[in-house]
Write a protein that holds these residues in place. Sequence first.
Motif, mmCIF file in Angstrom:
data_model
loop_
_atom_site.group_PDB
_atom_site.id
_atom_site.type_symbol
_atom_site.label_atom_id
_atom_site.label_comp_id
_atom_site.label_asym_id
_atom_site.label_seq_id
_atom_site.Cartn_x
_atom_site.Cartn_y
_atom_site.Cartn_z
ATOM 1 N N ALA A 165 40.031 70.596 -13.854
ATOM 2 C CA ALA A 165 40.397 72.083 -14.091
ATOM 3 C C ALA A 165 41.728 72.415 -14.847
ATOM 4 O O ALA A 165 41.925 73.118 -15.686
ATOM 5 N N MET A 166 42.770 71.402 -14.163
ATOM 6 C CA MET A 166 44.040 71.289 -15.015
ATOM 7 C C MET A 166 43.857 71.024 -16.225
ATOM 8 O O MET A 166 44.489 71.872 -17.180
ATOM 9 N N SER A 167 43.286 70.276 -16.826
ATOM 10 C CA SER A 167 43.086 69.567 -18.203
ATOM 11 C C SER A 167 42.386 70.839 -19.048
ATOM 12 O O SER A 167 42.880 71.042 -20.334
ATOM 13 N N ALA A 168 41.412 71.197 -18.369
ATOM 14 C CA ALA A 168 40.584 72.395 -19.116
ATOM 15 C C ALA A 168 41.413 73.595 -19.267
ATOM 16 O O ALA A 168 41.428 74.039 -20.291
ATOM 17 N N MET A 169 42.432 73.959 -18.478
ATOM 18 C CA MET A 169 43.076 75.111 -18.545
ATOM 19 C C MET A 169 44.311 74.729 -19.824
ATOM 20 O O MET A 169 44.428 75.601 -20.590
ATOM 21 N N MET A 170 44.756 73.446 -19.854
ATOM 22 C CA MET A 170 45.866 73.293 -20.734
ATOM 23 C C MET A 170 44.928 73.059 -22.215
ATOM 24 O O MET A 170 45.304 73.260 -23.384
ATOM 25 N N TYR A 171 43.598 72.679 -22.262
ATOM 26 C CA TYR A 171 42.812 72.415 -23.431
ATOM 27 C C TYR A 171 42.608 73.849 -23.917
ATOM 28 O O TYR A 171 42.796 73.873 -25.232
#
Lengths: 326, 108
Positions: free
Chosen positions: A128-134
């Motif tokens: 979820a962190m990576s998706a927010m960044m992406y």
Amino acid sequence: MAVAVKTQTLSPIKKIRSVPTEEYYVPGHRTCAGCGPALQYKLVAKAAGPNTIFIGPTGCMYVANSSYLCTPYAVPWIHAQITNGGAVASGIEAAYQVLIRKGKWEGELPNVIVMAGDGGSVDIGLQAMSAMMYRGHDALFICYDNEAYANTGIQTSPTTPYGGNTTFTPPGPAIPEGKRLFPKDPPQLVIGGHPAVKYVATASVAYPVDLINKVRKALNVPGPTFLHIHAPCPKGWKFDESKTVEVAKLAIQTGMWVLYEWENGEFKYQHKPKEYKPVREYLKVQNRFAHLTEAHIAKMQAFVDAKLKAPGIPVEIPVPPPRATA
Amino acid sequence: MFDIPKEREVPFAGVTPAPVGEQPMMITGNWRTYRPVIDHEKCNLCMNCVIFCPDACWQLNEAEEEVVWNSKYCKGCLICVNECTTAALTKTYELDFEDGVVRLEKLF
Ligand SMILES: Cc1ncc(C[n+]2csc(CCOP(=O)(O)OP(=O)(O)O)c2C)c(N)n1
Ligand code: SF4
Ligand SMILES: [Mg+2]
């Protein structure tokens, strides 16, 4: 499609005396005495100010703060599952974008801050962190690093240092060093794979002015940003609760933690010691490392030495051999 | 701000009022075994205790030019004593005080 951006500029401060006196993380919470994560929360909340929404994935900074239907957060705060802090932040930011576009929200775009533990950021909360960044949401993701899954009783996490004694990595005859793996590198995970991210920094509770300025900078920069904050946990690391700041400072003096900013591809370092102390100085004040032998300490020192050649940039780490028998 | 029909209103789960200045539903002063004691003569207002207290239990009183301790919430971690730059802060056993939290009839 117009995208709302923040018009506020949070200004940097120069000295301890100019730290804002207002508290947005108030006294009256069940975190352990001397809790490093609680200290960084107080500082982050001060830096961000009243126009802020915190997202609190499960971990000590949710559970120990908000039990029994009372919380110390004087600004809006919402709980998220340990896995999805980034997703909840994305939703909140996207909702504000829509409300602003439709003229239903006349205020500023708020500071959306995820306050996640190391588990909630770079292990179980990673996707979820990576998706927010992406996707490029205008939110700040903070990983307060107490180097373990503290709230459930100090289990190892990917940021637990080599040699750490946790309830899942107890030292014993088969594995005398306790934890065999070297830690993950959270800022590198973010920098390496997320082109939308323009600002990433590390901070420590031992350097509060630096910490506050990094929070403010991260909030001023449009788009997703990431902070990795060193937050000693007296309970999990097994040291006296009065030594939280001292231990944090020792981490920097020995090179176990490096303060840097990464902005648009450039590294800048802060509070770099002229000469590093041996890592032993840091290890010996924490009982989670009490079982380490000279050979283990030498291995740790070699890892730190390699890391310090280019702080922030990952180094090759020794991978433990597979176990011979199950 | 939002026009939600009455029949579609759902009570929001677990909403709690935001605390103002302190959270009196979680008083932690009774955790202490030691208490930080200040000698104002020695204090040079370096502000380390104010900045490093995880529980925000040291605040600067600008008018009096003094740091003020919050006995209601101080957990007695003693980070302040450890970080004090002028040795103005020392620790004393909580039991030595008339109003020591361990002597309180009602703890909460
Ligand atoms: C899906 C899921 N698995 C496990 C848990 C149990 N759990 C609650 S808090 C926690 C530890 C979180 O560790 P971290 O994110 O590092 O925060 P800390 O407690 O160290 O502050 C765990 C494993 C959970 N809440 N949800
Ligand atoms: S276990 Fe560690 S992180 Fe959790 S409240 Fe206690 S000191 Fe803080
Ligand atoms: Mg943790």
